[in-house]
Design an enzyme around this catalytic site. Structure first.
Site, mmCIF file in Angstrom:
data_model
loop_
_atom_site.group_PDB
_atom_site.id
_atom_site.type_symbol
_atom_site.label_atom_id
_atom_site.label_comp_id
_atom_site.label_asym_id
_atom_site.label_seq_id
_atom_site.Cartn_x
_atom_site.Cartn_y
_atom_site.Cartn_z
ATOM 1 N N ARG A 67 32.992 37.174 37.795
ATOM 2 C CA ARG A 67 32.263 37.890 36.960
ATOM 3 C C ARG A 67 30.764 37.133 36.289
ATOM 4 O O ARG A 67 30.076 37.744 35.848
ATOM 5 C CB ARG A 67 33.166 38.124 35.452
ATOM 6 N N LEU A 106 46.332 39.468 28.882
ATOM 7 C CA LEU A 106 46.010 38.239 30.032
ATOM 8 C C LEU A 106 44.490 38.484 30.527
ATOM 9 O O LEU A 106 43.844 39.361 30.554
ATOM 10 C CB LEU A 106 47.113 38.373 31.087
ATOM 11 N N GLU A 110 49.326 43.588 28.491
ATOM 12 C CA GLU A 110 49.175 43.392 27.073
ATOM 13 C C GLU A 110 50.319 43.331 26.302
ATOM 14 O O GLU A 110 51.312 44.031 26.610
ATOM 15 C CB GLU A 110 48.434 44.461 26.567
ATOM 16 N N TYR A 115 45.439 40.530 37.398
ATOM 17 C CA TYR A 115 45.765 40.605 38.741
ATOM 18 C C TYR A 115 45.198 39.414 39.668
ATOM 19 O O TYR A 115 45.678 38.555 40.296
ATOM 20 C CB TYR A 115 45.523 41.843 39.710
#
Ligand code: DCP
Ligand code: MG
Ligand code: MG
Length: 578
Positions: A79, A43, A135, A47
Site C-alpha cells: 500500500r 483485521l 470484523e 488475507y
C-alpha cells in the site's frame, strides 16, 4: 474457489442493508444504547496477513492476494508503494513491479483464521458478533461496569490509542470514563489477537455498533480510536459519501440520490415529512437516525455458520456440461467442509447470475429445496452416490431457473447447504456429551476415556460452548414437562456425573438426561465417546490463567448468552420432492 464471502457482501448488499435495519427494531431503547460501550475490530489486510503468517519471508515484501484478475487485498508494504485493495492486477503491477502475488481463491485458510479470531474474542467476552470474515463487534458494557466497580474508577487514566478529533476526555463524565475503560479492553483484545494468533488489527470504541465501525478505521494499520459523543457529528459529516454508512446500500443510495441527498448533512437536514412520503415512514426514520449516528441494534452473539456455501465466477458458462462440471467442483468442496463441520444440511440452494459483467449487481437468482430424507442419512458416510444425487437435485433447481430449450450465459454459480443440524444420535451437541466433558478429572481418569487435555478443568470458552450446546438443545427440543416425571434431585446419578453440575442444570435438561440414562440402562449401552470436532482441535482447551489478563474483569455470566441463531430463521422454499 472465488472470493465467496467478499462477493456475497457485494452482491447481497441490499440484503445486508435489510438486516442492519431489521436489527434495530428489536434493539434496546435509545436511552440504554447511549450508555453502551461497543468495540469494533477489523483485521489489517486480512488475507495478506494470513499469507504472511504462512510465509513469513514475505513479510517485508510488497504482497498482494489475487483472485481472478483482481488484487483483493495487499499488505501495507504494497500500500505504501501505491497498490490498493480491489485494484486490477495489471494496474497493481504497474504501480509496483516487484509486487509478489499469491492466489487467494481457496478461502479455507482465511475462513479458519476468521473463526479462530471470533473464538478467541468469545473467550474474553461472551457478546461477540461476527461481521464478514475479518470484523467482530464486542459489547463490553458489562466488562466496563465491572472494571469500574472493582477499582472504583479506571485503573489507568490514559486512553489506549487515539481519541477521534484529538478531544480531551472529561473524567467526571460517566460516558467518557466508560469509553476510556473500553479503550483499555479493546487494546487487550488486540494484544491477545497479536500474541495468540499473530494478527494485527484496528479497533473502534464507541457507544453503538454503527459508530464503533465507522471510527475503527480512522488510524490504520494496527491502531485504535475512541469516539466521544461530542465528536459524533464530526465523524458523520467527515465520512464523505452516504454509502459509507452501513445500512445504506446501493439501492437506497440511488433512491436518496434522486431526491438530491448525497451527503450525511443533506440527509440530516432533509425535511422529514418529504422523506417519509418518498420512502415510507419506517425507512425514512431509520435512515435519518443512521445519519445522526443512532443505532440501537444489539451485538447479537454469533454461533457457528448457519450455512456453508461455495461459488465460482467465470467469464461465461453456456452449456449444461459446463454447468455440471462447475457444480460438481463446488459440491466436492462443500462436502469436504460439511464433513469437517459435522452437522447435516437440510436445505440445498442454487444461485446463479446471468449475463455480462455490467449487470452483475443484484441479478442473482436462486432456488432452494429441502433435502429428501433418504439423502440425509447418507451424509458423512463416504457414500459415493451422494455426489451424483446432489448433482441431480442441483440440475433440477437449475432447470427451474433456466428451462432446457432456452440458451443461457452465466457468469456465476453458487451452491449452499443450509438448515444445518446435528445428526441424530450425535453426542457432540447432546447434553450427555456436555456432562461427560465436565466430569471431574478423578472420574474421567477412572473412566479412562478422555484425552489428557480434557482432564484439566475446562477453560471458560469450552464451558461456554457446552453451555451453548445445552441452550441449543433446550431451544430445539422444548420438553413438555411431564407431570409423572421424577424429581431430578431425588434420582440416583450415574457415577460419571458431577452432582453439583447436574443440580445447576435447568430442570428440563435434567429431565431429559434422566430419560437418556434410563434408556441407557435399559439397553446397557454406555454413552458413546464423543468425536473430537475440528473446531475443538483448532482451539484446544486452555487453563483460564493461560488465556489473558481479561479474566480479572469477569465473572461467569453465561446465563444470558443466547445460543446460535435457530433454524427457525431459515425459510425453505419447498419446491416439492424430487
Ligand atoms: N475481500 C474480498 N473482496 C472484497 C472485499 C474484501 O475478497 N470485495 C476480502 C479480502 C480482505 C478481507 O476480505 O483481506 C477483509 O476486507 P477488508 O475490507 O477489511 O480489507 P483488509 O482487511 O484486507 O484491509 P484493511 O487493512 O484495510 O482492513
Ligand atoms: Mg480488514
Ligand atoms: Mg473488514
Amino acid at each position: 474457489m472465488e472470493r465467496l464471502e467478499g462477493m456475497e457482501e457485494e452482491e447481497e448488499e441490499e440484503e445486508e442493508e435489510e438486516s442492519w435495519e431489521g436489527e434495530q427494531e428489536g434493539g434496546r431503547s435509545a436511552e440504554a444504547s447511549r450508555s453502551r460501550v461497543i468495540v469494533h475490530l477489523d483485521l489489517d489486510c486480512f488475507y495478506a496477513q494470513v499469507e504472511m503468517i504462512r510465509r513469513p519471508e514475505l513479510r517485508a515484501k510488497p504482497l498482494g492476494v489475487q483472485q481472478k484478475s483482481i488484487v483483493v487485498t495487499c499488505n501495507y508494504v504494497a500500500r505504501n508503494l501505491g497498490v490498493r485493495k480491489l485494484m486490477a492486477v495489471e494496474e497493481a503491477k504497474e504501480k509496483c513491479p516487484h509486487l509478489v502475488l499469491l492466489n487467494g481463491e481457496d478461502l479455507t485458510p482465511y475462513r479458519e483464521t476468521s473463526y479462530r479470531v471470533t473464538e478467541l474474542l468469545q473467550e474474553m467476552c461472551p457478546l461477540v458478533e461476527r461481521l464478514g470474515f475479518d470484523e467482530n463487534f464486542v459489547d463490553v458494557t458489562e466488562l466496563v461496569e465491572k472494571r469500574l466497580e472493582q477499582h472504583e474508577g479506571p485503573e489507568d487514566l490514559a486512553v489506549a490509542g487515539h481519541v477521534y478529533g484529538n478531544r480531551a476526555l472529561d473524567l467526571h463524565d460517566g460516558t467518557h470514563l466508560r469509553l476510556l475503560v473500553g479503550s483499555h479492553l479493546a487494546s487487550a483484545f488486540r494484544s491477545s489477537l497479536a500474541t495468540t494468533l499473530g494478527l494485527s488489527s484496528c479497533a473502534g470504541v464507541a457507544s453503538n455498533k454503527l459508530l464503533a465501525k465507522l471510527v475503527s478505521g480512522t488510524f490504520k494499520p494496527n491502531q485504535q480510536t475512541l469516539l466521544l459523543p461530542e465528536s459524533h457529528q464530526d465523524l458523520l459529516r467527515n465520512l464523505g459519501g452516504l454509502q459509507k454508512i452501513p445500512g445504506i446500500g446501493s439501492k437506497t443510495f440511488k433512491r436518496l440520490e434522486t431526491l438530491g441527498i448525497e451527503t450525511v448533512w443533506h440527509l440530516q437536514s432533509f425535511p422529514t415529512a418529504v422523506l417519509e412520503k418518498e420512502l415510507g415512514l419506517p425507512l425514512a426514520r431509520r435512515l435519518q437516525r443512521l445519519s445522526f449516528g443512532e443505532d440501537d441494534s444489539p451485538v447479537a452473539p454469533s454461533g457457528p455458520p448457519r450455512s456453508l456455501s461455495e461459488e465460482e465466477a467465470f467469464k461465461s458458462c453456456s452449456s449444461e456440461a459446463q454447468v455440471k462440471e462447475n457444480l460438481e467442483k463446488l459440491l466436492l468442496n462443500l462436502l469436504e467442509r460439511l464433513h469437517q463441520d459435522g452437522r447435516r444440511p437440510h436445505t440445498l440452494r442454487l444461485a446463479l447470475r446471468r449475463g455480462s459483467s455490467a449487470s452483475r449487481r443484484f441479478h442473482r437468482e436462486s432456488r432452494q429445496c429441502p433435502l429428501p430424507p433418504h439423502l440425509l442419512h447418507r451424509f458423512h458416510k463416504g457414500d459415493s452416490n451422494l455426489l451424483a444425487s446432489l448433482l441431480e437435485l442441483l440440475l433440477k433447481l437449475f432447470r427451474k431457473m433456466v428451462p432446457p430449450e432456452v440458451p443461457f450465459r452465466l457468469n456465476l454459480l453458487s451452491v449452499s447447504f443450509s438448515n444445518l443440524k446435528e445428526p441424530p444420535g450425535s453426542t457432540r451437541g447432546s447434553i450427555g456429551f456436555y456432562l461427560k466433558e465436565i466430569s471431574t478429572p478423578h472420574q474421567e481418569a477412572a473412566g479412562g476415556h478422555q484425552e489428557a487435555s480434557q482432564l484439566q478443568a475446562p477453560s471458560r470458552s469450552e464451558a461456554t460452548k457446552r453451555k451453548r450446546l445445552v441452550e441449543e438443545e433446550e431451544a430445539s427440543c422444548p420438553t413438555s414437562r411431564s407431570s409423572s416425571s421424577p424429581e431430578p434431585s431425588r434420582i440416583q446419578l450415574p457415577p460419571d456425573v458431577d452432582p453439583q453440575t447436574f443440580s445447576e442444570l435447568p430442570r428440563e435438561v435434567q429431565e431429559e438426561l434422566v430419560a437418556q440414562w434410563r434408556s441407557r440402562e435399559a439397553t446397557s449401552k454406555p454413552l458413546e465417546k464423543p468425536k473430537a470436532t475440528r473446531r475443538r482441535r483448532r482451539n484446544p482447551p486452555r487453563a483460564p490463567e493461560q488465556l489473558n489478563t481479561l479474566w480479572r474483569y469477569m465473572e461467569p455470566r453465561w446465563e444470558g448468552t443466547p445460543g446460535p441463531p435457530g433454524d427457525s430463521e431459515e425459510v425453505a422454499e419447498d419446491l416439492g420432492t424430487f
